[in-house]
Motif scaffolding. Structure first.
Motif, PDB file in Angstrom:
ATOM      1  N   PHE A 146       0.935   7.632  -5.957  1.00  0.00           N
ATOM      2  CA  PHE A 146      -0.267   8.458  -6.128  1.00  0.00           C
ATOM      3  C   PHE A 146      -0.026   9.886  -5.627  1.00  0.00           C
ATOM      4  N   LEU A 147       0.582  10.017  -4.457  1.00  0.00           N
ATOM      5  CA  LEU A 147       0.810  11.359  -3.896  1.00  0.00           C
ATOM      6  C   LEU A 147       1.855  12.125  -4.711  1.00  0.00           C
ATOM      7  N   LEU A 148       2.891  11.427  -5.182  1.00  0.00           N
ATOM      8  CA  LEU A 148       3.897  12.099  -6.030  1.00  0.00           C
ATOM      9  C   LEU A 148       3.233  12.615  -7.313  1.00  0.00           C
ATOM     10  N   ASP A 184       0.830  -1.213   0.000  1.00  0.00           N
ATOM     11  CA  ASP A 184       0.000   0.000   0.000  1.00  0.00           C
ATOM     12  C   ASP A 184       0.859   1.255   0.000  1.00  0.00           C
ATOM     13  N   GLY A 185       1.956   1.219   0.768  1.00  0.00           N
ATOM     14  CA  GLY A 185       2.830   2.393   0.860  1.00  0.00           C
ATOM     15  C   GLY A 185       3.363   2.785  -0.503  1.00  0.00           C
ATOM     16  N   SER A 186       3.717   1.786  -1.310  1.00  0.00           N
ATOM     17  CA  SER A 186       4.295   2.105  -2.617  1.00  0.00           C
ATOM     18  C   SER A 186       3.241   2.689  -3.555  1.00  0.00           C
ATOM     19  N   TYR A 187       2.044   2.106  -3.555  1.00  0.00           N
ATOM     20  CA  TYR A 187       0.982   2.692  -4.403  1.00  0.00           C
ATOM     21  C   TYR A 187       0.619   4.102  -3.929  1.00  0.00           C
ATOM     22  N   LEU A 224       9.209   0.038  -5.004  1.00  0.00           N
ATOM     23  CA  LEU A 224       9.376   1.484  -5.208  1.00  0.00           C
ATOM     24  C   LEU A 224      10.388   1.813  -6.293  1.00  0.00           C
ATOM     25  N   GLU A 225      10.760   0.792  -7.097  1.00  0.00           N
ATOM     26  CA  GLU A 225      11.808   1.002  -8.106  1.00  0.00           C
ATOM     27  C   GLU A 225      11.627   2.326  -8.862  1.00  0.00           C
ATOM     28  N   ALA A 226      10.379   2.592  -9.285  1.00  0.00           N
ATOM     29  CA  ALA A 226      10.137   3.729 -10.181  1.00  0.00           C
ATOM     30  C   ALA A 226      10.304   5.088  -9.489  1.00  0.00           C
ATOM     31  N   VAL A 227      10.093   5.143  -8.190  1.00  0.00           N
ATOM     32  CA  VAL A 227      10.020   6.459  -7.521  1.00  0.00           C
ATOM     33  C   VAL A 227      10.964   6.607  -6.328  1.00  0.00           C
ATOM     34  N   LYS A 228      11.807   5.619  -6.139  1.00  0.00           N
ATOM     35  CA  LYS A 228      12.675   5.597  -4.951  1.00  0.00           C
ATOM     36  C   LYS A 228      13.452   6.903  -4.751  1.00  0.00           C
ATOM     37  N   ASP A 229      13.946   7.463  -5.850  1.00  0.00           N
ATOM     38  CA  ASP A 229      14.778   8.668  -5.734  1.00  0.00           C
ATOM     39  C   ASP A 229      13.956   9.940  -5.550  1.00  0.00           C
ATOM     40  N   ASP A 230      12.641   9.842  -5.709  1.00  0.00           N
ATOM     41  CA  ASP A 230      11.786  11.018  -5.506  1.00  0.00           C
ATOM     42  C   ASP A 230      11.307  11.125  -4.064  1.00  0.00           C
TER      43      ASP A 230
END
Ligand code: GDP
Length: 323
Positions: free
Chosen positions: A20-22, A13-16, A43-49
């Motif tokens: 969503f929030l980003l 859930d945390g990753s989705y 979180l591969e796609a957004v880890k650095d954000d």
């Protein structure tokens, strides 16, 4: 810029929710526990954000630090010892994280940033041995595991902080929700992973527990939107989030195996060790309140979700075989 602090951000859930929030332009702060091997698979796609903060729900000092550093407008408490079965062999750990951890985080918010809006991940497991069907916000709780009992505590302490300190604190009573990111120990992912392995010839049997248990299974990607919606309302309230449909574990098996052209009866064996000391036989949610007040509804059907999970596991297992 809106700022959100998420605990349990590396989980399903945390990753989705982070994605969503980003996408909504939030600055997202993620609390992570120190582990020898960090796991960012979801979180591969957004880890650095993500702005990473280290802490643990059982360590109030770390939570005070995290709330102080992030100055969040919204706090989402998704961290927990979240697997029902593990809560029998580890009842105290489950209570420390899944129950008392909620008070720690509420305290940190109350002390440092009391205007932050707070979301607590409550669970349909609180209904346990259900006293009415379908289950709604007013249905009394009857938890059937140390996990369920811990979630009941987390639920009521959230209500209590709302009523005691006038905090904007909400509980979302989410029925089971799944996705390709679901932990492998949960029954949906255990089945879709096994279907992929059997189809690709690297597994020949699947051991299962109680096939007659019924669950109201939705898609996690839909459910995190409901969490956000709860925190955008004028008043803090609690909501049931569910699909309003219930299926047996047996139906799950039928659908998943059928999708790859197999019959589950040829592969599944029953293992009495996988039956639970106390079972939740039936969950079926009534999300009328969320539909009318939040304008929320589930988008992905059960069949679509299972197909999505099988497809994802086929890709993962193919990749593993190639390695
Ligand atoms: P839960 O509702 O949070 O406990 O979610 P799970 O996915 O762990 O379990 C859902 C239901 O599937 C429960 O009623 C289990 O008893 C049942 N079940 C039957 N066989 C299995 C199995 O092999 N693994 C798991 N996890 N659950 C099983």
């Amino acid at each position: 810029m809106r700022r959100a602090l998420i605990t349990g951000i590396t989980g399903q859930d945390g990753s989705y929710l982070a994605e969503f929030l980003l996408s909504k332009g939030y600055k997202v702060y993620g609390l992570r526990r120190r582990t020898s091997t960090p796991n960012y698979e979801n979180l591969e796609a957004v880890k650095d954000d993500i702005e990473w903060l280290s802490g643990d729900l059982t360590d109030l000092a770390s939570l005070i630090g995290a709330v102080h550093l992030s100055e969040p407008h919204e706090v989402y408490n998704l961290a927990a010892q979240s697997f029902v079965e593990t809560s029998w062999p580890q009842p105290l750990l489950t209570g420390q994280i899944t129950a008392l951890g909620v008070t720690n985080l509420l305290e940190a918010v109350r002390i440092v940033q009391p205007t932050a809006r707070f979301y607590q991940a409550s669970s349909s497991e609180m209904f346990g041995k259900v006293v009415e069907t379908p289950q709604k916000e007013t249905t009394p709780f009857y938890p059937r595991s140390p996990y369920g009992a811990s979630k009941v505590y987390g639920h009521w302490i959230t209500v209590n902080y709302r009523e005691s300190f006038d905090m904007f604190a909400c509980s979302g009573i989410l029925f089971n929700h799944e996705s390709p990111r679901r932990g492998i120990e949960f029954v949906t992912r255990k089945v879709t992973d096994a279907v992929a392995r059997i189809k690709l010839g690297v597994q020949d049997k699947l051991r299962m527990g109680n096939l007659e248990a019924k669950r109201d299974w939705g898609f996690a990607g839909d459910y995190v939107k409901a969490m956000w919606l709860m925190l955008q309302q004028e008043a803090a309230e609690d909501y049931v989030i569910a699909t309003g449909e219930t299926r047996t574990v047996r139906e799950l098996l039928q659908i998943a195996f059928h999708y790859v052209g197999l019959n589950y009866e040829d592969y599944v064996t029953i293992d009495p060790k996988l039956f639970r000391p106390a079972e939740v036989d039936l969950l079926l949610g009534d999300c009328h309140k969320a539909k009318t007040k939040l304008g929320w509804k589930p988008e992905v059907s059960f069949e679509e979700m299972i197909r999505m999970m099988v497809d994802s596991d086929l890709r993962k297992v193919e990749w593993e075989i190639k390695k």
